[in-house]
Design an enzyme around this catalytic site. Sequence first.
Site, PDB file in Angstrom:
ATOM      1  N   LYS A 107      66.948 -39.072  70.024  1.00 18.89           N
ATOM      2  CA  LYS A 107      66.797 -37.619  70.079  1.00 18.89           C
ATOM      3  C   LYS A 107      65.546 -37.263  69.289  1.00 18.89           C
ATOM      4  O   LYS A 107      65.450 -37.564  68.105  1.00 18.89           O
ATOM      5  CB  LYS A 107      68.016 -36.937  69.450  1.00 18.89           C
ATOM      6  CG  LYS A 107      69.259 -36.985  70.305  1.00 18.89           C
ATOM      7  CD  LYS A 107      70.377 -36.174  69.658  1.00 18.89           C
ATOM      8  CE  LYS A 107      71.613 -36.177  70.538  1.00 18.89           C
ATOM      9  NZ  LYS A 107      72.729 -35.401  69.897  1.00 18.89           N
ATOM     10  N   MET A 108      64.612 -36.659  69.944  1.00 23.14           N
ATOM     11  CA  MET A 108      63.355 -36.313  69.288  1.00 23.14           C
ATOM     12  C   MET A 108      63.355 -34.836  68.938  1.00 23.14           C
ATOM     13  O   MET A 108      63.321 -33.977  69.820  1.00 23.14           O
ATOM     14  CB  MET A 108      62.178 -36.677  70.207  1.00 23.14           C
ATOM     15  CG  MET A 108      61.994 -38.178  70.364  1.00 23.14           C
ATOM     16  SD  MET A 108      60.897 -38.645  71.728  1.00 23.14           S
ATOM     17  CE  MET A 108      61.974 -38.380  73.145  1.00 23.14           C
TER      18      MET A 108
ATOM     19  N   ILE B 130      47.732 -19.522  89.909  1.00 27.57           N
ATOM     20  CA  ILE B 130      48.236 -18.555  88.938  1.00 27.57           C
ATOM     21  C   ILE B 130      47.406 -18.602  87.658  1.00 27.57           C
ATOM     22  O   ILE B 130      47.058 -17.566  87.074  1.00 27.57           O
ATOM     23  CB  ILE B 130      49.721 -18.809  88.636  1.00 27.57           C
ATOM     24  CG1 ILE B 130      50.584 -18.309  89.800  1.00 27.57           C
ATOM     25  CG2 ILE B 130      50.149 -18.160  87.328  1.00 27.57           C
ATOM     26  CD1 ILE B 130      50.515 -16.808  90.036  1.00 27.57           C
TER      27      ILE B 130
ATOM     28  N   ASP C 137      41.381 -25.010  85.344  1.00 31.01           N
ATOM     29  CA  ASP C 137      41.678 -23.712  85.962  1.00 31.01           C
ATOM     30  C   ASP C 137      40.844 -22.608  85.328  1.00 31.01           C
ATOM     31  O   ASP C 137      40.384 -21.684  86.012  1.00 31.01           O
ATOM     32  CB  ASP C 137      43.169 -23.392  85.817  1.00 31.01           C
ATOM     33  CG  ASP C 137      44.060 -24.398  86.522  1.00 31.01           C
ATOM     34  OD1 ASP C 137      43.635 -24.946  87.554  1.00 31.01           O
ATOM     35  OD2 ASP C 137      45.188 -24.639  86.035  1.00 31.01           O
TER      36      ASP C 137
ATOM     37  N   THR D  74      42.216 -24.124  72.675  1.00 30.06           N
ATOM     38  CA  THR D  74      43.547 -23.567  72.406  1.00 30.06           C
ATOM     39  C   THR D  74      44.616 -24.646  72.535  1.00 30.06           C
ATOM     40  O   THR D  74      44.450 -25.629  73.260  1.00 30.06           O
ATOM     41  CB  THR D  74      43.874 -22.413  73.372  1.00 30.06           C
ATOM     42  OG1 THR D  74      43.860 -22.909  74.721  1.00 30.06           O
ATOM     43  CG2 THR D  74      42.856 -21.291  73.241  1.00 30.06           C
TER      44      THR D  74
END
Length: 311
Positions: A26-27, A41, A255, A288
């Site tokens: 489980k990370m 989009i 994009d 970003t």
Amino acid sequence: MPIVTLTINPALDVSTSTERVRPEHKMRCGPSRVDPGGGGINVSRVIRRLGGQSTAIYALGGPTGQAYRQLLEAEGIIGRVIPIGGSTRENVTIDETSTGDQFRFVLQGPELSDREWQAALDATEDASRLGGYVVLSGSLAPGVPDDFYARATRAAHRHGARAVVDASGEALEAALDEGVFLIKPSGRELGELVGATLTTIEDRVAAAEELVRRGRVETVALTLGGDGAVLVNREGTTRLRPPPIEVASTVGAGDSFLAGVVLRLAEGRDIAEAFRAGVAAGAAAAMTAATELCHRDDVERLESELAEASH
């Protein structure tokens, strides 16, 4: 001039981080964000951020589709939804903080019926009636024919609109048979298109010049990642390197590049200015984190730096 974008296989982009990606564990993850993704989009979202406007046509279905639409409406995106029976897919991006590596898990997406993808084509033709630019971007959903972008290109041409195609494989090959205005391949995608291993930038430029010479495309905007981009058309070949930046994530950079180019062209700028805007937007997106796209102030600052460097 008007801009239309078509996204036939959108995805809800989920991004987060964890210390290390390991099997059978489980990370525990850090904060997550959710964005409405998909090639066309993302182009519409960046155009909006840069002060422009476009009409986004996109297929949506199921609970994820509802969440997707709410996110887009919150960003002020004007669009036409094509309802589908399946549920809109999700993509997952995980940043591994211990190494700086990024893992991207891209889901296949729902299968579209003939009626559904035909409705998207009809909507695209309807939106093309005022001319301008029609951006056909992203992967094709299961059930959508390989010549889908070729059909959309024909529909655009019937009304004097310019087709911009950002795709790969058979979808791109078929569209080029119609003669498109602009494509934005990576080096790998260009190699696949021409059936050759293009190991150097010179090889890639030569392949792009051949596509233009044969009349399959008017303009090739060849993206080179951190090395910038090359613009090839009948007037010649131009290479631009981005200003030095600190790369946080390359998701959405392509994009953003395409959005910068198309928006400036639609504003009446020449291809050299549009190319600079594309390189600036792509670099700004790389600054970003995760699936965040570019910011307008970063794009305009980098545009100015590129313009000064070219004089």
